[in-house]
Structure formats: C-alpha cells, structure tokens
Scaffold this active site. Structure first.
Site, short mmCIF file in Angstrom:
data_model
loop_
_atom_site.label_atom_id
_atom_site.label_comp_id
_atom_site.label_asym_id
_atom_site.label_seq_id
_atom_site.Cartn_x
_atom_site.Cartn_y
_atom_site.Cartn_z
N LYS A 1 0.69 -0.98 -0.27
CA LYS A 1 -0.22 0.09 -0.14
C LYS A 1 0.68 1.31 0.09
CE LYS A 1 -3.69 -2.31 1.24
NZ LYS A 1 -3.63 -3.44 1.32
C1 LIG Z 1 -4.47 -4.36 1.02
C2 LIG Z 1 -3.27 -5.84 0.58
C3 LIG Z 1 -4.64 -6.98 -0.49
C4 LIG Z 1 -5.25 -6.97 -0.75
O1 LIG Z 1 -5.19 -5.86 -1.32
P1 LIG Z 1 -6.37 -5.39 -3.50
O2 LIG Z 1 -5.55 -4.47 -3.84
O3 LIG Z 1 -7.51 -5.35 -2.25
O4 LIG Z 1 -6.71 -6.54 -3.68
C5 LIG Z 1 -3.06 -7.83 -0.41
N1 LIG Z 1 -2.32 -7.97 0.94
C6 LIG Z 1 -1.81 -7.49 1.39
C7 LIG Z 1 -0.65 -7.48 2.33
C8 LIG Z 1 -2.79 -6.54 1.44
O5 LIG Z 1 -2.24 -5.34 2.59
#
Ligand SMILES: *Cc1c(COP(=O)(O)O)cnc(C)c1O
Length: 468
Positions: free
Chosen positions: A112
């Site tokens: 993120k």
């Molecule tokens: C947010 C997240 C996901 C999922 O990603 P999306 O874009 O919502 O599909 C997978 N793994 C981790 C560690 C995350 O923080």
C-alpha cells in the site's frame, strides 16, 4: 486525460478533480476515458532506467496536463526516497521461470505504501495550489490504514479518519496506525468487519450534506490515483525480466481487487501478459466467480491473511466497466442490483471472456502455513501469509511453458510474525525504524457499527464539539 464514472452519471473530471473526489457522485468509480498505450519501442526504452524514472513515464499520460511535469517528477522521486531497497520493488527468483516481486520495502511494510506515499503528496500539492483543506476517510482491513496515515501525517491541508474492524487486524497493523501522534490523524476501531467499515465510509460519502460540509475524500483503492501508482511496478518488473520480449502471468493476493486491477491496466497499456491469478483465502468470492460464473457474497471469516478478509471487491466494478463495453449507463443498474441482492452473474459470455484472462485459487489457513514452511525450506525466503497465498496460487494455475510467473509479495513477514513463526519456527524481526513499536502509546476510539455515531465523532473532531 479525462476520467469517467463506471456508472455513467457523474461529471467527467480532470485528473486532479478525480483525485480529490475519490468515489464518483453516482456511486461509481472513476476510470480513464481511454487507455494510454505503451508501445514496444517505448517499453524497450525503459530497460535500465530507475524505478522512479519508469514510474514517472508510465504514469504521466494518466496525469496529463493536470500537474506540471517537473512537479510530478519531483513528487515521484520524493515518494520512494524513504524505501529501504535501492531497487524499490526488487525481484527474487523462486524457481525456473518463477519470480517474486517484493512490494514491502516502504515505511509501513505493505504494498500500500507504493501508492499512498505518492498519493499523499499529490493531495497536498493539489490542495495547497487551490488553497483548500479536506478530510480523508479510509476504511482499512489492516494495511491501508497505516500506509495512509504514514503518507498523510502532519500534512497541512488534510485530516485523516481511519476505520478498522476492531480485533480483526494484527497487533503490528493496529499499532502502526494507533501510535502515530499527529493531531490530523484520527483512528476509529469499529465493532464489525472490514465490509462494515467500508459501508460506513460509503455511508458518509452518500450523505451529501455531510460530505460537502467537511469536504470528504477517500484514499481507499477506489481512488484512481492509487491504481495508477500501482501500474508502475508491474511495468518495472516485466521490463526488468525481458518485456516486451517475454510474456508474463501475474499472481496477486487479492482483496479489494485494486492490485490485480492495476496489473490488468498495465496489460491494457500493452504489457505482454497471458493471465492473472487471483490468490484468495477462504473468503473466496472472486475465485468462485471465475470458476462458476456466479458471484455470491457470503459472510466474512477471519483468517491468517486479514487484508483479504473481504467479500465485496470494490475495484471489480472497474473491470466490469471494460467488459460492459465501457458503457456506464448499462453497468450502473447492474451494480445497484448486485449491491442490493449480494449476487449476480454478469452474463455467461462476459464471464467466459473474463475467465480466459483471470483465474482464482483459494488457500485456507492450514495450507497457507504449509506453504510458508515449504517455500522457506526450498528457497530460504520468509513470506507473510498473503504473499504465500500468491505464490501457492501462481504455482497452482501457471503454465511454465508459455509465460514467466511473477508472484506478488504484498507484506513483510514481520507484519504477521505469529503465522510465520508457527509455520517455520522463526520469528521475523521488525526493521529498525519500527523496533520499539510495541512500547509506543496507542490512541484510538472504539465505536459501534452505526453510521450516526461515526458521523457524530467525525463532526466533533472537525467542528470542535458542535455535533448536531
Ligand atoms: C491490501 C492488501 C491485499 C489486497 O489487495 P487489494 O488491492 O485490495 O486486492 C493483499 N495483501 C496485503 C498484504 C494487503 O495489505
């Protein structure tokens, strides 16, 4: 570049307006009016460039004239300066024709950061230029919250409210959010699930008077700018491994469908991709959809991979938009019915076409731990549960003869130390900048899953106690 809503009834916006708006006013999501193309010669010219050079080139058509080129390049360079690996998003080989794309080298240890470190700067830049101030609302299943807080803390033009499901995020995840002592950061623990948090956030946006009074915006993956920033690392990885001369399969651990949709966007731009593998835990609504053609929302179960404990994947609407001929007037009523009924089929032919490109693979907690153990034994690589699911899903669905498999590692193993220790006997240590995380004081408010109560809290924080 202009941005249109997936439901066709919201105004067409420029990049900076779409950035600030987040969700479209008709309940849809903003997408670019057309897909920019990255030609094969342009792709070849990216070879050997740095992460930020590639990222700036990939993103610039999406930004268009909304932000000056020099300003934008400066923000891109600044966003990834604090990452702890010189490659920003390094690749590790796991086997023959099989690679791991490590997206956990940012300040809060999940992928993120790659989007939000840039998006926080974009918000501040655009708001400062306009002399405006906004409140960001963010529903998190664990990782978005800390990444958004880290990207927005102490910024002059922003407040940020983060809603997380109480008791359903890991200790490390919670503490990364609640130990930030900035006056513009407000943490709410909601007595409910992530989907409840997401519904509360949507509820606040759908209350027009409330939204306008406090100038609400979103940094969830419904914000187009986040998707845009994520397109960059798929291009970086593919070029480093030989694109356009080689074809790829991306395996992505999926919750809200933002990350894998960014990979799809890279394909729309011209990246040679054969297919996408969606890794899920037992909350496998997408895996079931691609297998059966029926999308049916069921209750959420807590798992070892909480960032994927989701049943309604918001960004799937963006994919559907393309498969409905980019016709928002047709898709809008379909989405409204789906949201009401919790089930939909989206048409047999449409499903067949989507399922040629996307497949799902579901991994339960026992198999996840087994995967962490086996991958560690075979390659020496410690993976967090989400990343282990991606690798397992990739191996389960990939054809090694026709493409190179790139599985996406979305979190650092130290974010989920208990699962990793249970599987391998090794407790992965936090990086130095977070070593004292468990000693820092926490600050958050616990609230019931009740829109009115949450709105009162936001009002109190922003209007200094004049809750109505
Ligand atoms: C947010 C997240 C996901 C999922 O990603 P999306 O874009 O919502 O599909 C997978 N793994 C981790 C560690 C995350 O923080």
């Amino acid at each position: 570049m202009k941005y249109v809503s997936t439901r066709g009834k919201a105004p067409v916006l420029s990049f900076d307006d779409a950035l600030l708006a987040g969700l479209a006013s008709d309940g849809g999501l903003y997408v670019p009016e057309t897909w920019p193309r990255l030609t094969r010669p342009e792709m070849r010219a990216l070879s050997g460039l740095s992460y930020t050079e590639v990222a700036a080139r990939v993103m610039s058509p999406f930004v268009g004239a909304a932000i000056g080129e020099d300003d934008f390049t400066r923000m891109v360079v600044d966003a990834y300066r604090g990452f702890d690996h010189p490659a920003v998003a390094p690749l590790t080989q796991l086997g023959r024709n099989q690679w791991l794309l490590e997206l956990f080298h940012g300040p809060t240890l999940s992928f993120k950061d790659y989007a939000l470190q840039l998006v926080g700067r974009l918000f501040d830049h655009v708001l400062a230029r306009r002399g405006e101030r906004i409140a960001l609302i963010c529903a998190t299943s664990g990782d978005t919250g800390s990444a958004a807080i880290e990207a927005c803390r102490d910024r002059a033009c922003l407040d940020i409210f983060v809603l997380h499901p109480k008791g359903r995020v890991s200790d490390v995840q919670r503490r990364q959010m609640t130990t930030v002592a900035s006056s513009n950061v407000h943490n709410i623990a909601v007595e409910g699930t992530f989907d409840d948090c997401q519904d509360l956030a949507k509820g606040m946006f759908n209350d027009r008077a409330f939204r306008d009074r406090f100038r609400l915006s979103a940094v969830n993956s419904i914000n187009w700018a986040r998707i845009m920033a994520q397109v960059a690392y798929y291009v970086v990885a593919a070029v480093a491994l030989g694109a356009p001369g080689r074809r790829f399969t991306f395996a992505v651990p999926t919750g809200n469908f933002g990350n894998v949709y960014a990979a799809y966007a890279a394909r729309r731009m011209g990246l040679p991709v054969n297919g996408f593998v969606i890794g899920s835990n037992v909350n496998d609504v997408l895996t079931r959809y691609f297998a059966t053609g029926e999308m049916r929302v069921t209750p959420v179960h807590p798992t070892l991979s909480p960032s994927m404990d989701i049943q309604v994947s918001s960004n799937f609407e963006r994919l559907l938009f393309d498969y409905y001929g980019r016709d928002g007037a047709r898709l809008g009523p379909v989405m409204e019915r789906f949201r009401k009924n919790g089930q939909a089929a989206f048409g047999k032919n449409r499903w067949r076409r989507m399922a040629r490109l996307f497949s799902g693979f579901s991994v339960d907690d026992e198999a996840t731990k087994m995967a962490i153990r086996v991958i560690h034994r075979q390659t020496g690589q410690l993976l967090d549960p989400h990343s282990a699911i991606a690798v397992t899903a990739g191996i389960g669905r990939h054809d090694y003869k026709t493409s190179t498999l790139v599985s996406v590692a979305t979190a650092h193993p130290a974010k989920f130390p208990q699962a990793v220790e249970d599987a391998t006997g090794i407790r992965p240590p936090l990086p130095a900048h977070l070593a004292d995380l468990h000693e820092r004081p926490e600050r958050f408010e616990t609230l019931p899953n009740d829109l009115g109560v949450v709105q009162d809290f936001v009002t109190q924080r922003l209007a200094g106690g004049t809750a109505s």
